[in-house]
Design an enzyme around this catalytic site. Structure first.
Site, PDB file in Angstrom:
ATOM      1  N   ASP A  30     -24.634  79.166 -87.122  1.00 43.06           N
ATOM      2  CA  ASP A  30     -25.620  80.187 -86.753  1.00 43.06           C
ATOM      3  C   ASP A  30     -26.766  80.134 -87.763  1.00 43.06           C
ATOM      4  O   ASP A  30     -26.554  79.809 -88.924  1.00 43.06           O
ATOM      5  CB  ASP A  30     -24.986  81.591 -86.756  1.00 43.06           C
ATOM      6  CG  ASP A  30     -25.734  82.557 -85.852  1.00 43.06           C
ATOM      7  OD1 ASP A  30     -25.163  82.992 -84.839  1.00 43.06           O
ATOM      8  OD2 ASP A  30     -26.940  82.812 -86.145  1.00 43.06           O
ATOM      9  N   THR A 122     -25.187  80.996 -70.587  1.00 45.30           N
ATOM     10  CA  THR A 122     -25.549  81.074 -69.165  1.00 45.30           C
ATOM     11  C   THR A 122     -26.988  80.597 -69.023  1.00 45.30           C
ATOM     12  O   THR A 122     -27.902  81.215 -69.557  1.00 45.30           O
ATOM     13  CB  THR A 122     -25.426  82.538 -68.689  1.00 45.30           C
ATOM     14  OG1 THR A 122     -24.097  82.986 -68.957  1.00 45.30           O
ATOM     15  CG2 THR A 122     -25.706  82.652 -67.211  1.00 45.30           C
ATOM     16  N   PHE A 152     -16.819  82.885 -68.639  1.00 45.33           N
ATOM     17  CA  PHE A 152     -16.601  84.032 -67.748  1.00 45.33           C
ATOM     18  C   PHE A 152     -15.927  85.202 -68.472  1.00 45.33           C
ATOM     19  O   PHE A 152     -15.435  86.119 -67.842  1.00 45.33           O
ATOM     20  CB  PHE A 152     -15.755  83.613 -66.542  1.00 45.33           C
ATOM     21  CG  PHE A 152     -16.433  82.580 -65.677  1.00 45.33           C
ATOM     22  CD1 PHE A 152     -16.207  81.229 -65.893  1.00 45.33           C
ATOM     23  CD2 PHE A 152     -17.340  82.955 -64.697  1.00 45.33           C
ATOM     24  CE1 PHE A 152     -16.848  80.265 -65.120  1.00 45.33           C
ATOM     25  CE2 PHE A 152     -17.985  81.995 -63.915  1.00 45.33           C
ATOM     26  CZ  PHE A 152     -17.739  80.641 -64.132  1.00 45.33           C
ATOM     27  N   LYS A 207     -21.804  80.158 -62.106  1.00 38.22           N
ATOM     28  CA  LYS A 207     -21.855  81.271 -63.062  1.00 38.22           C
ATOM     29  C   LYS A 207     -22.741  82.391 -62.534  1.00 38.22           C
ATOM     30  O   LYS A 207     -22.342  83.565 -62.480  1.00 38.22           O
ATOM     31  CB  LYS A 207     -22.383  80.764 -64.411  1.00 38.22           C
ATOM     32  CG  LYS A 207     -22.677  81.843 -65.417  1.00 38.22           C
ATOM     33  CD  LYS A 207     -21.420  82.592 -65.860  1.00 38.22           C
ATOM     34  CE  LYS A 207     -21.800  83.722 -66.791  1.00 38.22           C
ATOM     35  NZ  LYS A 207     -20.648  84.547 -67.169  1.00 38.22           N
ATOM     36  N   CYS A 263     -24.988  90.932 -69.420  1.00 38.59           N
ATOM     37  CA  CYS A 263     -24.928  89.836 -68.443  1.00 38.59           C
ATOM     38  C   CYS A 263     -25.405  90.185 -67.046  1.00 38.59           C
ATOM     39  O   CYS A 263     -26.347  89.574 -66.549  1.00 38.59           O
ATOM     40  CB  CYS A 263     -23.507  89.287 -68.402  1.00 38.59           C
ATOM     41  SG  CYS A 263     -23.059  88.595 -69.972  1.00 38.59           S
ATOM     42  N   LYS A 324     -19.714  99.841 -71.420  1.00 36.28           N
ATOM     43  CA  LYS A 324     -18.341  99.881 -70.902  1.00 36.28           C
ATOM     44  C   LYS A 324     -17.434 100.170 -72.081  1.00 36.28           C
ATOM     45  O   LYS A 324     -17.869 100.090 -73.241  1.00 36.28           O
ATOM     46  CB  LYS A 324     -17.969  98.555 -70.228  1.00 36.28           C
ATOM     47  CG  LYS A 324     -17.999  97.383 -71.186  1.00 36.28           C
ATOM     48  CD  LYS A 324     -17.696  96.071 -70.509  1.00 36.28           C
ATOM     49  CE  LYS A 324     -16.242  95.771 -70.451  1.00 36.28           C
ATOM     50  NZ  LYS A 324     -15.949  94.376 -70.112  1.00 36.28           N
TER      51      LYS A 324
HETATM   52  C1  UDX Z   1     -19.478  90.325 -67.100  1.00 35.89           C
HETATM   53  C2  UDX Z   1     -18.586  89.451 -66.233  1.00 35.89           C
HETATM   54  O1  UDX Z   1     -17.486  90.224 -65.777  1.00 35.89           O
HETATM   55  C3  UDX Z   1     -18.072  88.269 -67.063  1.00 35.89           C
HETATM   56  O2  UDX Z   1     -17.302  87.421 -66.235  1.00 35.89           O
HETATM   57  C4  UDX Z   1     -19.278  87.497 -67.628  1.00 35.89           C
HETATM   58  O3  UDX Z   1     -18.831  86.438 -68.447  1.00 35.89           O
HETATM   59  C5  UDX Z   1     -20.155  88.422 -68.443  1.00 35.89           C
HETATM   60  O4  UDX Z   1     -20.575  89.557 -67.647  1.00 35.89           O
HETATM   61  P1  UDX Z   1     -19.205  92.125 -68.977  1.00 35.89           P
HETATM   62  O5  UDX Z   1     -20.664  92.311 -68.749  1.00 35.89           O
HETATM   63  O6  UDX Z   1     -18.711  91.943 -70.360  1.00 35.89           O
HETATM   64  O7  UDX Z   1     -18.687  90.826 -68.134  1.00 35.89           O
HETATM   65  O8  UDX Z   1     -18.458  93.417 -68.408  1.00 35.89           O
HETATM   66  P2  UDX Z   1     -17.818  93.810 -67.014  1.00 35.89           P
HETATM   67  O9  UDX Z   1     -16.456  94.279 -67.278  1.00 35.89           O
HETATM   68  O10 UDX Z   1     -18.021  92.766 -66.011  1.00 35.89           O
HETATM   69  O11 UDX Z   1     -18.711  95.107 -66.596  1.00 35.89           O
HETATM   70  C6  UDX Z   1     -20.087  94.916 -66.367  1.00 35.89           C
HETATM   71  C7  UDX Z   1     -20.653  96.262 -65.932  1.00 35.89           C
HETATM   72  O12 UDX Z   1     -20.143  96.620 -64.641  1.00 35.89           O
HETATM   73  C8  UDX Z   1     -20.295  97.412 -66.871  1.00 35.89           C
HETATM   74  O13 UDX Z   1     -21.429  98.251 -67.015  1.00 35.89           O
HETATM   75  C9  UDX Z   1     -19.192  98.143 -66.138  1.00 35.89           C
HETATM   76  O14 UDX Z   1     -19.168  99.534 -66.440  1.00 35.89           O
HETATM   77  C10 UDX Z   1     -19.606  97.933 -64.687  1.00 35.89           C
HETATM   78  N1  UDX Z   1     -18.476  97.984 -63.764  1.00 35.89           N
HETATM   79  C11 UDX Z   1     -17.518  97.017 -63.822  1.00 35.89           C
HETATM   80  C12 UDX Z   1     -18.433  98.994 -62.811  1.00 35.89           C
HETATM   81  O15 UDX Z   1     -19.301  99.867 -62.763  1.00 35.89           O
HETATM   82  N2  UDX Z   1     -17.408  99.011 -61.913  1.00 35.89           N
HETATM   83  C13 UDX Z   1     -16.416  98.065 -61.939  1.00 35.89           C
HETATM   84  O16 UDX Z   1     -15.505  98.155 -61.116  1.00 35.89           O
HETATM   85  C14 UDX Z   1     -16.469  97.042 -62.929  1.00 35.89           C
END
Ligand code: UDX
Length: 439
Positions: A30, A122, A152, A207, A263, A324
Site C-alpha cells: 500500500d 471491481t 464477491f 461482477k 459497492c 449495514k
Molecule cells: C455487496 C455484495 O453483497 C458483495 O457480493 C460485493 O462483493 C460487495 O457489495 P456489501 O456492500 O458489503 O456487499 O453488503 P451487502 O450485505 O450486500 O449489503 C449492501 C446493502 O444492501 C446494505 O446497505 C444492506 O443494508 C442492504 N441490504 C442487503 C438490504 O437492504 N436488504 C437485504 O436483504 C440485503
C-alpha cells in the site's frame, strides 16, 4: 506460490490474509505508510470480524507481510493482484480507475519476468483489455498476462465469503493465467467450490451484473413494502412466500431504508455508464438507482409522519448509522441523507452506533453522539432503528420507554415484533407492515 496484493483496503487486506490461509506467500502493498505501519504493528485499519486474528496468525507464520515497496513485492511474485479502490468518479458516475492504472504503470516498470496481473478490484468491462494493451506497450520484452478475478465478499462476513465462496470467477486469456489462478484457489477444490474460467469481459461483467441484480432484488422488495403498507399486507411474509420459490431464493429480500455501502451504489452507476458507452441502455438498473435514492427521502417522511407531521424542535434518537451491521463503513450509508434531512426540518438528532461513530463524526457534524443505545433514547420524541446491529434486538423496551420523552419507535429494519413493542407502550412504525398505536 508467491503473490503480491496491491491495495490493503477491505478487499485487498481480506484477500491477502485469506490467500495466506490458503498457504500462499503474500506480500500486501500500500502507498499509505501509516496503514502499512499499523499492519506491521499488528493493528487493523478497518473493522472486519476475525480479520485481526487471521492477519496476526499469518504474519507470525511469515506467510503474510506488508510493505510500501511495490517494486520489491512485485519482483518475486508469480501473480500480482490489483485490489485498489475504484470509487465513483464525482459528477459522472464512471468508476475512477486512476489507482488501477497507476498501479499498473508501477507494476509494468517493476516486473523482471513473466507474470500474471490480476484485477481483483471491481473494474468496468473492457478494463482488462486496456491493461493488456498497456503492458504490451510498456513491456514488449515480457510476457505479462492479464486476468480478471472479481471479488464477491460482503463486509461483515468477508472472511467467510472469501474462504467459502459460492463460486470463483476467473477471466483468463492464457494457459499461464489459468494455471496461476487455479493454483491460488486450489484449496477450494477440497470443498468443491465451482471455479469458473471465462473471458476477461465476461468475468468483469459477472461482477457488475451480480451486484446490480442484488441491488434490484432489494429495491423490488422495498417497493413491495410500500405497497404492503397501503394494502395492509406484511412485507416479511411476502418476502417469505417469494423466497420459498427456488427460482427466487430468500436472500436479499429484507426491506429497509435503501441499500448503501461501498459497492452497490458505485457498481450500479458504473454499469449504467458501461451501458451508455456501448449503446446498450440498462433501464431497469437506471430505475433501481433512482428509486433507491428517493427511498432515503421517503424514510424521512416516514419519521416525520410518526412524529405527528413535524420534527421541528423535537429530539430524534437514532440507533445505527453504518450502511449495514458488523462494519464500521459509512460509505453511502442511508444515514448520511436521513440524519441531515431531519436536522434541516428542525430536529435535534442524537445517535449511537457500536462501530461507526469514529468514521461518522466527521461526516455528520451536527449529530450528537451518545455512549450507548439508552443514551440515544434519552428524552427523545422518537427512536429510529436505522442499522440492524444485533445489540439493538435485545434492548430492554421498558427501559427505553422510561428514557424517552414520547414512546414512538420507527423501526426501519423491522427488527422488532410490533405486538411486543406496542404492549410495551410504544407507537410502532415499521417497513411494509401496519403502523400500530401504543396498546
Ligand atoms: C455487496 C455484495 O453483497 C458483495 O457480493 C460485493 O462483493 C460487495 O457489495 P456489501 O456492500 O458489503 O456487499 O453488503 P451487502 O450485505 O450486500 O449489503 C449492501 C446493502 O444492501 C446494505 O446497505 C444492506 O443494508 C442492504 N441490504 C442487503 C438490504 O437492504 N436488504 C437485504 O436483504 C440485503
Amino acid at each position: 506460490m508467491r503473490i503480491a496484493m496491491i491495495g490493503t483496503g477491505y478487499v485487498g487486506l481480506v484477500s491477502g490474509a485469506c490467500f495466506a490461509e490458503f498457504g500462499l506467500d503474500v506480500v500486501c502493498v500500500d502507498k499509505d505508510e501509516r496503514k502499512i505501519a499499523m499492519l506491521e504493528e499488528g493493528r487493523i485499519p478497518i473493522f472486519e470480524p476475525g480479520l485481526d486474528t487471521l492477519v496476526a496468525r499469518h504474519k507470525e507464520a511469515g506467510r503474510l507481510s506488508f510493505t510500501t515497496d511495490l517494486k520489491a513485492a512485485v519482483r518475486q511474485s508469480e501473480a500480482v493482484f490489483i485490489a485498489v479502490g475504484t470509487p465513483t468518479r464525482r459528477g459522472d458516475g464512471h468508476a475512477d480507475l486512476t489507482y488501477v492504472f497507476a498501479a499498473a504503470e508501477e507494476i509494468a516498470e517493476a516486473l523482471e519476468g513473466p507474470t500474471v496481473v490480476v484485477t481483483k478490484s471491481t473494474v468496468p468491462v473492457g478494463t482488462g483489455r486496456r491493461l493488456q494493451r498497456l503492458f504490451r506497450a510498456k513491456r514488449p520484452d515480457l510476457a505479462i498476462d492479464v486476468a480478471s478475478n472479481p471479488e464477491f465478499l460482503r463486509e461483515g462476513s468477508a472472511i467467510e465469503d472469501f474462504l467459502r465462496p459460492d463460486r470463483v470467477v476467473c477471466g483468463v486469456e492464457s494457459e499461464r493465467a489459468h494455471d496461476a489462478l487455479a493454483n491460488a484457489y486450489r484449496p477450494l477444490n477440497l470443498i468443491e467450490t465451482p471455479i469458473m474460467f471465462t473471458t476477461l469481459e465476461t468475468a468483469e461483467l459477472v461482477k457488475y451484473a451480480t451486484n446490480s441484480f442484488l441491488a434490484t432484488k432489494i429495491t423490488f422488495i422495498n417497493e413491495m413494502a410500500d405497497l404492503c403498507e397501503k394494502v395492509g399486507a406484511d412485507v416479511q411474509q411476502v418476502a417469505k412466500g417469494m423466497g420459498l420459490d427456488g427460482r427466487i431464493g430468500r436472500k436479499f429480500l429484507h426491506s429497509g431504508p435503501g441499500y448503501g455501502g461501498s459497492c452497490f451504489p458505485k457498481d450500479t452507476l458504473a454499469l449504467l455508464r458501461s451501458g451508455e458507452q456501448y449503446d446498450s441502455p440498462l433501464r431497469i438498473v437506471e430505475t433501481v438507482v433512482s428509486v433507491n435514492e428517493g427511498r432515503k427521502r421517503r424514510m424521512v417522511r416516514k419519521i416525520v409522519d410518526a412524529c405527528g407531521g413535524s420534527v421541528a424542535g423535537k429530539t430524534i434518537g437514532v440507533l445505527g448509522v453504518t450502511f449495514k451491521p458488523n462494519t464500521d463503513d459509512m460509505r453511502d450509508s442511508p444515514s448520511l441523507v436521513i440524519l441531515p434531512a431531519l436536522r434541516a426540518e428542525g430536529a435535534k438528532v442524537q445517535a449511537f452506533d457500536p462501530e461507526g461513530m469514529r468514521e461518522a463524526e466527521a461526516l455528520l457534524p451536527e449529530v450528537e453522539w451518545c455512549a450507548g443505545p439508552y443514551d440515544a433514547a434519552r428524552q427523545a420524541d422518537a427512536l429510529v432503528i436505522l442499522t440492524e446491529w444485533n445489540v439493538f434486538r435485545g434492548l430492554d423496551l421498558g427501559r427505553l420507554h422510561d428514557e424517552m420523552r414520547r414512546p414512538v419507535l420507527v423501526d426501519l429494519r423491522n427488527i422488532f415484533d410490533p405486538l411486543q413493542v406496542t404492549q410495551a407502550g410504544f407507537a410502532y412504525t415499521g417497513i411494509g407492515r401496519a403502523t400500530t398505536p401504543a396498546a
